[in-house]
Enzyme design. Structure first.
Site, PDB file in Angstrom:
ATOM      1  N   VAL A  14      33.836  89.718  31.697  1.00  6.61           N
ATOM      2  CA  VAL A  14      34.435  91.264  30.614  1.00  6.61           C
ATOM      3  C   VAL A  14      35.501  91.418  30.597  1.00  6.61           C
ATOM      4  O   VAL A  14      36.159  93.037  29.847  1.00  6.61           O
ATOM      5  CB  VAL A  14      33.428  92.597  31.413  1.00  6.61           C
ATOM      6  CG1 VAL A  14      33.623  93.741  31.397  1.00  6.61           C
ATOM      7  CG2 VAL A  14      31.502  91.541  31.775  1.00  6.61           C
ATOM      8  N   ASP A  32      43.078  88.471  38.913  1.00 13.57           N
ATOM      9  CA  ASP A  32      41.657  87.879  39.313  1.00 13.57           C
ATOM     10  C   ASP A  32      42.078  87.172  40.365  1.00 13.57           C
ATOM     11  O   ASP A  32      43.434  86.152  41.315  1.00 13.57           O
ATOM     12  CB  ASP A  32      41.451  86.946  38.594  1.00 13.57           C
ATOM     13  CG  ASP A  32      40.338  86.764  38.489  1.00 13.57           C
ATOM     14  OD1 ASP A  32      39.219  87.085  37.518  1.00 13.57           O
ATOM     15  OD2 ASP A  32      40.124  85.661  40.002  1.00 13.57           O
ATOM     16  N   ARG A  37      42.153  80.039  37.708  1.00 13.45           N
ATOM     17  CA  ARG A  37      41.812  81.138  36.264  1.00 13.45           C
ATOM     18  C   ARG A  37      43.204  81.618  35.996  1.00 13.45           C
ATOM     19  O   ARG A  37      43.426  81.831  34.518  1.00 13.45           O
ATOM     20  CB  ARG A  37      40.974  82.138  36.877  1.00 13.45           C
ATOM     21  CG  ARG A  37      40.557  83.648  36.282  1.00 13.45           C
ATOM     22  CD  ARG A  37      39.603  82.629  34.266  1.00 13.45           C
ATOM     23  NE  ARG A  37      39.011  82.838  33.495  1.00 13.45           N
ATOM     24  CZ  ARG A  37      38.336  83.473  32.756  1.00 13.45           C
ATOM     25  NH1 ARG A  37      38.612  82.174  31.786  1.00 13.45           N
ATOM     26  NH2 ARG A  37      37.885  84.387  31.763  1.00 13.45           N
ATOM     27  N   THR A  91      27.988  92.619  39.580  1.00 16.49           N
ATOM     28  CA  THR A  91      27.307  92.992  40.638  1.00 16.49           C
ATOM     29  C   THR A  91      26.093  92.086  40.806  1.00 16.49           C
ATOM     30  O   THR A  91      25.190  92.394  40.102  1.00 16.49           O
ATOM     31  CB  THR A  91      27.376  94.633  39.976  1.00 16.49           C
ATOM     32  OG1 THR A  91      27.611  94.414  38.904  1.00 16.49           O
ATOM     33  CG2 THR A  91      28.362  95.682  40.624  1.00 16.49           C
ATOM     34  N   THR A 126      28.251  96.936  36.442  1.00 16.01           N
ATOM     35  CA  THR A 126      26.704  97.554  36.772  1.00 16.01           C
ATOM     36  C   THR A 126      26.279  98.295  37.938  1.00 16.01           C
ATOM     37  O   THR A 126      26.312  97.071  38.887  1.00 16.01           O
ATOM     38  CB  THR A 126      26.021  97.095  36.014  1.00 16.01           C
ATOM     39  OG1 THR A 126      26.523  96.609  34.501  1.00 16.01           O
ATOM     40  CG2 THR A 126      23.979  97.522  35.505  1.00 16.01           C
ATOM     41  N   CYS A 266      22.571  90.619  33.525  1.00 23.56           N
ATOM     42  CA  CYS A 266      22.193  91.444  33.397  1.00 23.56           C
ATOM     43  C   CYS A 266      20.755  91.594  33.338  1.00 23.56           C
ATOM     44  O   CYS A 266      20.501  92.585  33.785  1.00 23.56           O
ATOM     45  CB  CYS A 266      22.547  92.069  31.823  1.00 23.56           C
ATOM     46  SG  CYS A 266      25.056  91.809  31.779  1.00 23.56           S
ATOM     47  N   ARG A 337      25.602  81.780  35.597  1.00 24.81           N
ATOM     48  CA  ARG A 337      24.706  82.005  36.176  1.00 24.81           C
ATOM     49  C   ARG A 337      23.554  82.606  36.092  1.00 24.81           C
ATOM     50  O   ARG A 337      23.068  83.286  35.145  1.00 24.81           O
ATOM     51  CB  ARG A 337      25.581  83.497  36.225  1.00 24.81           C
ATOM     52  CG  ARG A 337      27.212  82.259  37.059  1.00 24.81           C
ATOM     53  CD  ARG A 337      28.067  84.022  36.883  1.00 24.81           C
ATOM     54  NE  ARG A 337      28.690  84.504  35.364  1.00 24.81           N
ATOM     55  CZ  ARG A 337      28.822  85.591  35.127  1.00 24.81           C
ATOM     56  NH1 ARG A 337      29.250  86.191  36.478  1.00 24.81           N
ATOM     57  NH2 ARG A 337      29.386  86.200  34.203  1.00 24.81           N
TER      58      ARG A 337
END
Length: 426
Positions: A14, A32, A37, A91, A126, A266, A337
């Protein structure tokens, strides 16, 4: 907007696309905690493949003091002079499907350490309605010593990233926005409207925006659960579910959902956030949780159907060789994931079968880390008793199955996309 400097907290699926987009017009610091990364991104490569390397490299700059562009860092001092902080951390849920807000708390602590008077913190993760104001704002106040809606302000603009989708990119998806006051709502909306070509929708409150996001994926989850249940019913009747859906889809208002495995971070997670909040208010959400139960059992169901087909062909189940095509949570995307392909694999193994997993998109190291499971990125040079398509990667659609399936073998198409004749599908 001339003095705007944005910090994006979290550079995953995202955060990075959003940071890249904002960096075309504003100075942006991508923050981050993962040093590897940061090194990868500053080297001009995104291992999630959400932002193509040439597009990323066009906005990268070598220092944090700039007029426009993206500078990635894991150092707190590099985000200290920003005035907009956008939080895009995961989340997830725990093993009992209870929301884990720890990443949000940690991100809020980080922002709170550098928060100044006049700054605005926008959350994209979210959540269930109330998390931004009831959970995150107190952390910001505690860390900064500032007063909410007097010294600093907040907004919520739910992410709508679709991993692996190169057509519906972040700027082409209409963005819901909101603010902690009407004035801040207008500022947040204007910020996003300056880069989102699809337009924006300003919600009246942060809670409305939070609720709108969490029901988007809950609605999809319930609809997919319905067609998964249909697939089980029609299978008992000897009717092809996809043929039924094709016929029903000729009506103009029929919703074109298909059966399948519902994983990812999601659709397979968000309904639990809404359910958790509903239960705090004393309401037990029957439809939402029923949909979750249906979709969470599909891996076991698929495995049992494959075993039945093998038994019908007199294939010895114990130590039989099965090839599973795909372990990522969706097609043409490296994200593993919360993938439900793992449920199929583990259930097949429980019958004593020998399962090989081939996925050209997934990282073998990440799969070992997440699931303790070995996979291969190259097609095995042997023939199997059964081949199971679990993920509809483009690379799988043109495979010559005669090279990998034994003469009496079983081909099972979970996604219903293979052009050749198969023995079974949802």
């Amino acid at each position: 907007m001339n003095n705007t400097k944005i910090a994006i907290i979290g550079l995953g699926y995202v955060g990075l696309p959003l940071a890249r987009l904002f960096a075309t017009k504003y100075p942006v610091i991508g923050f981050d905690i993962n040093a590897a990364r940061i090194k990868e991104l500053m080297g001009g490569h995104d291992s999630t493949l959400e932002v193509e390397d040439d597009i990323l490299q066009k906005v990268l700059v070598s220092e944090s003091k700039m007029e426009t562009g993206l500078y990635c860092s894991n150092k707190l001092e590099d985000i200290a002079d920003c005035n907009y902080y956008i939080v895009t951390v995961p989340t997830p849920v725990d093993s009992t499907n209870r929301p884990i807000l720890t990443p949000l708390y940690k991100a809020s602590e980080t922002v709170g350490k550098v928060l100044k008077k006049g700054d605005t913190v926008i959350y994209e993760s979210t959540v269930y309605p109330g998390v931004t104001e009831d959970e995150c704002i107190p952390v910001l106040e505690k860390e900064s010593g500032l007063v909410f809606n007097t010294d600093f302000f907040a907004g919520y603009s739910p992410e709508r990233i679709n991993p692996g989708d190169k057509e519906h990119t972040v700027e082409k998806i209409l963005k819901v926005t909101s603010g902690s006051t009407p004035e801040v709502g207008n500022k947040v909306d204007a910020l996003y409207a300056s880069v989102i070509t699809a337009g924006t929708h300003l919600a009246p409150t942060i809670k409305v925006a939070e609720a709108a996001k969490v029901i988007e994926n809950s609605q999809r989850d319930i609809n997919i659960a319905f067609v998964n249940e249909l697939a089980k019913i029609f299978n008992l009747m000897g009717i092809d579910t996809h043929q039924v859906l094709e016929a029903a889809g000729t009506k103009w208002n029929f919703l074109p959902f298909k059966p399948g495995l519902v994983g990812g971070h999601c659709i397979g997670v968000d309904p639990y956030y809404l359910a958790q909040k509903a239960q705090e208010y004393g309401y037990h959400p029957e439809i939402i949780l029923a949909g979750r139960r249906m979709n969470d059992t599909m891996g076991k169901y698929v495995a049992s159907e494959i075993i039945k087909l093998m038994v019908q062909k007199d294939i010895r189940i114990k130590e039989s060789k099965i090839l599973v095509l795909g372990i990522t949570f969706k097609e043409n995307c490296p994200d593993v994931r919360n993938t439900k392909a793992v449920d199929v694999i583990n259930n097949l193994k429980s019958y004593g079968t020998d399962v090989t997993v081939f996925d050209p998109w997934a990282s073998p190291q990440e799969v070992i880390h997440e699931y303790g499971m070995n996979i291969t990125n190259t097609m095995p040079q042997q023939k199997f008793d059964a081949v199971v398509l679990t993920v509809a990667h483009k690379a799988f659609l043109d495979l010559d199955f005669s090279n990998v399936i034994k003469k009496n073998g079983v081909i099972y198409d979970v996604k219903g996309v293979l052009p050749q004749k198969v023995d079974g599908r949802l």
